[in-house]
Design an enzyme around this catalytic site. Structure first.
Site, mmCIF file in Angstrom:
data_model
loop_
_atom_site.group_PDB
_atom_site.id
_atom_site.type_symbol
_atom_site.label_atom_id
_atom_site.label_comp_id
_atom_site.label_asym_id
_atom_site.label_seq_id
_atom_site.Cartn_x
_atom_site.Cartn_y
_atom_site.Cartn_z
ATOM 1 N N GLU B 61 61.241 16.843 9.258
ATOM 2 C CA GLU B 61 60.800 15.866 8.256
ATOM 3 C C GLU B 61 59.284 15.838 8.092
ATOM 4 O O GLU B 61 58.777 15.759 6.973
ATOM 5 C CB GLU B 61 61.321 14.470 8.622
ATOM 6 C CG GLU B 61 62.815 14.284 8.435
ATOM 7 C CD GLU B 61 63.659 14.864 9.561
ATOM 8 O OE1 GLU B 61 63.093 15.403 10.534
ATOM 9 O OE2 GLU B 61 64.897 14.762 9.473
ATOM 10 N N HIS B 130 70.930 4.297 11.563
ATOM 11 C CA HIS B 130 71.299 4.725 10.208
ATOM 12 C C HIS B 130 71.263 3.555 9.231
ATOM 13 O O HIS B 130 71.878 3.598 8.188
ATOM 14 C CB HIS B 130 72.703 5.352 10.202
ATOM 15 C CG HIS B 130 72.692 6.832 10.428
ATOM 16 N ND1 HIS B 130 71.834 7.444 11.290
ATOM 17 C CD2 HIS B 130 73.438 7.832 9.878
ATOM 18 C CE1 HIS B 130 72.057 8.753 11.290
ATOM 19 N NE2 HIS B 130 73.020 9.018 10.433
#
Lengths: 321, 348
Positions: B61, B130
């Protein structure tokens, strides 16, 4: 690989470039105690041959990304000297309008896409730029300059992997001066194997251990020609070098005891500037030195006489319209 | 007949239209070209625009955000996609130290037109890693634009606006908003940043809901209507810049406001909105404020606890009721399944 026919011209060019960077930084070091330069300076003195060897082999439309120890790269790639000194002085005529300082030099007119104070951060930027070059079918290349400290960062590994995966036209140049601030790279790395690690990502990697500007130039010259010709993908170059001064600031740092005076003296004995100088006639050398001296005088005068940004400039450039 | 589209289809349409219009737009991200196509939002793009413009990435990322920034410097307009906003935490160095700063730090010499797209997760056991929405952290950073539209109309217009903006834009979606349907014009259009959307008009209390909490506020508004309370519901749409004026005007009318964060309350958007209202309204006392948001713990997975972790239409409605009628006269609407709970089944 030799370029012997051109050698005498190159001696002159390289001498001028290295001498100019050395003298600019010596002048910065001389002025620094006056506090006119209100910006941390990470001097490149001792490491100039890497930037000069690489950048002399590049075209003006090639793009370089660098680090907070970026004066040498900026000047070697053709960055505007007045803009650089004014930037160190925090003046509105600086290359980043005085907002960046020594650690954030930029000159997009000369393919210098910026230097960063966070280790490793510009490596993926060079890779992304190369992605754009490839997508737009340009034959210029991107060059990423970074130090051995950046090899510790995740972004280094992420960048090498992606550049190799996508066969991007990016040259990675690791200026290994052996120390991240005061920490020797073998205190941080299992082995002295930076090029092996680069190779394992899927790219050719070369190590030049003696800081010889011609070896660096010859390698990069041959490499970028191959890179321009097609999809040879990224190439990695490790140049072992030596920072003569302290990590940040204008002084020596032998009193700290993390490295010996002899370690640096050994590098000083093989200084590219002295060896190049000895190859030139003294009148040629004098001519170069005088021209550089007058250019430096002019740049510092320009910086001194330039204005600070007006206070209302604080909010300029937050967003691009 | 208005043209009705689902939220993810509006995103896909925005991407498709903008990529057709502007060849410099490229899509990067883990899974953008895979069969599931980021919950359908990148469906068909690789077939239409090719693998150089629609490209899967390694699980990197931070590095890939840097790649997007570098590509932007080379003249492209990358949109980097994260299927969960939690993954954006891995890219914070490049987002905050580089993307947000480069235009300013280099005195305007360069600019960074990138979009960082991410989806907040919720329910079916998304759990601690999440379910996060980190927009409050990002609102603290100058140089970023932050958008979190709740309606299909705004998600399409907002995404096209993000892709045309010359600055880094953090574009925030929510997994449960993917069930929203609404009017979406076929043609390409933009919505302005810094303009809140009033989703329902009312004069008794103002409910500001961020991202999916705008939907919960709308449900609360319907519950409240049954007991005679008219709530005004505002979706800020863009958090940076923030349209405080619309929220202020509503609050001056209703004298009561609840800001429902889609994140933790501490240092959240609610804190910022209420602080700005207070500063702008220091002479006009008598406004009642309330912040709602996630319980100040990581998100638990079991529904038995997850249900108490989030504010919902019921808790928002009963809080509003209490603010109007006082503590001793409490009221909670009857439980009702939300549309997501009916339609959203796992595993993903």
């Amino acid at each position: 690989m030799t370029f012997s026919a051109d050698k005498s011209i190159l001696y002159k060019k390289f001498y001028r470039e290295i001498y100019r960077i050395r003298r600019v930084e010596e002048e910065i070091a001389r002025i620094y105690p006056t506090d006119k330069i209100k910006s941390p300076v990470h001097l490149s003195i001792g490491q100039e041959a890497v930037s000069v060897g690489v950048c002399q082999a590049l075209r003006p439309d090639d793009i370089v990304f660098g680090t907070y120890r970026g004066h040498a790269m900026y000047l070697a790639k053709g960055g505007d000297l007045r803009g650089m000194i004014a930037e160190l002085y925090g003046k509105s005529t600086g290359c980043a309008k005085g907002i960046g300082g020594s650690m954030h030099l930029i000159d997009t007119n000369h393919g210098i896409m910026g230097t960063s104070a966070i280790v490793g951060t510009t490596i993926p930027l060079a890779v992304g730029y190369a992605y754009g070059l490839k997508l737009n079918q340009k034959d210029s290349i991107a060059v990423s300059f970074f130090g051995d400290g950046a090899v510790d960062e995740g972004a280094f590994h992420e960048s090498l992997n992606y550049a190799a995966l996508k066969k991007l036209p990016v040259l990675f140049v690791c200026e290994n001066n052996l120390y991240a601030i005061h920490s020797h790279h073998l205190q941080r790395h299992h082995s002295d194997n930076i090029t092996e690690r680069a190779r394992s990502y899927g790219m050719p990697a070369k190590r030049i251990e003696d800081g010889d500007v011609f070896k660096i130039y010859d390698f990069v010259k041959a490499t970028v020609e191959k890179m321009r010709a097609g999809s040879c993908g990224p190439v990695f170059l490790e140049c072992v070098t030596c920072r003569w001064k302290e990590h940040v600031g204008p002084c020596d740092d032998f009193h700290l005891g993390y490295r010996s005076e002899e370690e640096v003296a050994a590098w000083k004995r093989k200084d590219s500037l002295s060896s190049l100088g000895s190859l030139l006639e003294s009148d040629i050398r004098n001519k170069i030195e005088l021209a550089v001296a007058s250019e430096i005088t002019d740049a510092f005068k320009f910086a001194e006489e330039s204005l600070f940004p007006e206070p209302e400039r604080l909010y300029h450039y937050l967003f691009k319209e | 007949m208005p043209r009705i589209l689902k939220y993810p289809d509006a995103i896909c349409e925005a991407l498709e239209q903008e990529m057709s219009r502007d060849p410099s737009v490229i899509v990067l991200g883990q899974g953008v070209d895979d069969p599931k196509a980021i919950l359908g939002t990148t469906k068909g793009l690789v077939e239409k625009f090719g693998s150089e413009r629609v490209s899967d990435t390694p699980l990197a990322e931070d590095g890939m955000t840097g790649v997007a920034i570098g590509a932007a410097l080379a003249g492209l307009r990358p949109i980097h996609t994260h299927i969960r906003m939690d993954f954006v935490l891995l890219a914070m160095n490049q987002i905050i130290n580089m993307a947000a700063k480069m235009h300013y730090m280099f005195g305007g010499a360069v600019y960074i037109p990138i979009v960082i797209r991410s989806i907040i997760g919720k329910s079916w056991g998304q759990g601690a890693q999440h379910s996060q929405s980190i927009y409050p952290m990002l609102m603290n950073i100058p140089g970023l634009k932050i958008v979190a539209p709740s309606t299909p109309y705004d998600v399409k217009g907002g995404l096209i606006q993000s892709l045309r903006d010359n600055n880094p834009v953090v574009f925030i979606e929510h997994r449960l908003l993917y069930y929203q349907k609404g009017h979406v014009p076929e043609e390409s259009y933009t919505i302005p940043f810094g303009k809140a959307r009033v989703l329902a008009r009312g004069s008794h209390i103002t409910l500001v809901g961020i991202s999916h909490m705008a939907v919960e506020c709308l449900r609360a508004q319907r519950y409240l209507k049954e007991v005679g309370i008219e709530a005004e519901v505002i979706d800020p749409v863009s958090l940076s810049p923030l349209d405080i004026d619309t929220i202020l005007a509503s609050t001056l009318k209703t004298k009561k406001i609840i800001v429902v964060d889609n994140s933790w309350i501490t240092c959240g958007a609610g804190a910022e909105i209420i602080a700005q209202l207070t500063e702008k309204n220091h002479e006009n006392k008598g406004i009642v404020f309330r912040r709602m948001g996630f319980a100040f713990v990581p998100c638990p997975t079991t529904p038995a606890l997850e249900n108490s972790f989030y504010p919902n239409a019921k808790t928002i409605a009963s809080t509003a009721y209490e603010m109007i009628y006082g503590k001793k006269d409490s009221w909670t609407p009857d439980a009702e399944l939300t549309i997501e709970e009916v339609e959203f089944k796992g595993p993903f």
